[in-house]
Motif scaffolding. Sequence first.
Motif, PDB file in Angstrom:
ATOM      1  N   ASN A   1       0.828  -1.219   0.000  1.00  0.00           N
ATOM      2  CA  ASN A   1       0.000   0.000   0.000  1.00  0.00           C
ATOM      3  C   ASN A   1       0.852   1.253   0.000  1.00  0.00           C
ATOM      4  OD1 ASN A   1      -2.349  -1.547   0.035  1.00  0.00           O
ATOM      5  ND2 ASN A   1      -2.518  -1.511   2.267  1.00  0.00           N
ATOM      6  N   GLU A   2       1.885   1.264   0.844  1.00  0.00           N
ATOM      7  CA  GLU A   2       2.753   2.439   0.923  1.00  0.00           C
ATOM      8  C   GLU A   2       3.516   2.646  -0.385  1.00  0.00           C
ATOM      9  OE1 GLU A   2       2.572  -0.001   3.062  1.00  0.00           O
ATOM     10  OE2 GLU A   2       2.431   0.750   5.115  1.00  0.00           O
ATOM     11  N   VAL A   3       3.957   1.545  -0.981  1.00  0.00           N
ATOM     12  CA  VAL A   3       4.709   1.637  -2.239  1.00  0.00           C
ATOM     13  C   VAL A   3       3.832   2.202  -3.348  1.00  0.00           C
ATOM     14  CG1 VAL A   3       5.721   0.237  -4.090  1.00  0.00           C
ATOM     15  CG2 VAL A   3       6.426  -0.132  -1.721  1.00  0.00           C
ATOM     16  N   TYR A   4       2.595   1.706  -3.469  1.00  0.00           N
ATOM     17  CA  TYR A   4       1.722   2.206  -4.527  1.00  0.00           C
ATOM     18  C   TYR A   4       1.330   3.664  -4.299  1.00  0.00           C
ATOM     19  CZ  TYR A   4       1.234  -2.338  -6.788  1.00  0.00           C
ATOM     20  OH  TYR A   4       1.477  -3.511  -7.473  1.00  0.00           O
ATOM     21  N   ASP A   5       1.184   4.076  -3.046  1.00  0.00           N
ATOM     22  CA  ASP A   5       0.913   5.490  -2.767  1.00  0.00           C
ATOM     23  C   ASP A   5       2.092   6.353  -3.221  1.00  0.00           C
ATOM     24  OD1 ASP A   5      -1.564   4.979  -1.697  1.00  0.00           O
ATOM     25  OD2 ASP A   5      -0.914   5.088   0.391  1.00  0.00           O
ATOM     26  N   LEU A   6       3.312   5.886  -2.942  1.00  0.00           N
ATOM     27  CA  LEU A   6       4.506   6.619  -3.368  1.00  0.00           C
ATOM     28  C   LEU A   6       4.587   6.680  -4.885  1.00  0.00           C
ATOM     29  CD1 LEU A   6       7.302   7.923  -2.925  1.00  0.00           C
ATOM     30  CD2 LEU A   6       8.243   5.596  -2.800  1.00  0.00           C
ATOM     31  N   PHE A   7       4.356   5.544  -5.546  1.00  0.00           N
ATOM     32  CA  PHE A   7       4.428   5.508  -7.008  1.00  0.00           C
ATOM     33  C   PHE A   7       3.392   6.435  -7.637  1.00  0.00           C
ATOM     34  CE2 PHE A   7       6.329   0.933  -7.286  1.00  0.00           C
ATOM     35  CZ  PHE A   7       7.507   1.416  -6.744  1.00  0.00           C
ATOM     36  N   ASP A   8       2.196   6.464  -7.070  1.00  0.00           N
ATOM     37  CA  ASP A   8       1.153   7.349  -7.595  1.00  0.00           C
ATOM     38  C   ASP A   8       1.567   8.808  -7.450  1.00  0.00           C
ATOM     39  OD1 ASP A   8      -1.671   7.789  -8.553  1.00  0.00           O
ATOM     40  OD2 ASP A   8      -1.782   8.809  -6.623  1.00  0.00           O
ATOM     41  N   ALA A   9       2.175   9.161  -6.313  1.00  0.00           N
ATOM     42  CA  ALA A   9       2.604  10.539  -6.084  1.00  0.00           C
ATOM     43  C   ALA A   9       3.707  10.943  -7.066  1.00  0.00           C
ATOM     44  CB  ALA A   9       3.098  10.692  -4.642  1.00  0.00           C
TER      45      ALA A   9
END
Length: 213
Positions: free
Chosen positions: A180-188
Amino acid sequence: MNTAQRFLLDIPDSWEQVDPSGEEPARTRAQALASTDDPREKARINDMFRQGLEVTRAARRHGALLVAGTATMYTEGLFMAYGMVFAVNTPKGEELTLPVLSARLGVSSANGVAPKDRIITSAKVPHVGTVARVTGTEVTRLTGDIDVKLLTMHTMMPVPGSTEDFLVVTLASPNLPLKNEVYDLFDAITWTFRFVTDDGVQVSPDGTEGVAA
């Protein structure tokens, strides 16, 4: 007329456009190894750095326009991630539909099978518009003896003024428990993508020029 000549993508300060065999990754590797006495954990750390080197080499072999990455030690442990941008085009007469995306992106190169958690959806990128996105946990074949499992996010950026040309922003990380944290970072990170002219003027999705990026 298509005035987009370049693209910009803001990456975190801890990410660098460098070869992971360089001095800074070597220092992080030494720090990570010093953080544990467990032989299995040391082997895992060495394997992650080996895989990171192969990921960037493979990206360059496939003509990546941008290759960046990070290997950072936090209190919780080692975090690694990679960012790449590739140019692709759709053959004449073929539209970039969901079935086409499904066949081209998000398929594990080690076995040719789509991961069970793959999702094909759309995303909003402020300076580009609504774009197609594929996420999933892929098993990637790096060399004849190296496979790596990565959280991946592929985002298709239509080149302004063209119906056939795209840039694919690919972000990946072997830190599977942090999905979840990785995908949030990638989206940002992907959120910052924009096309610009040679003079640094931002190009809108319809190909018109705007303000300086």
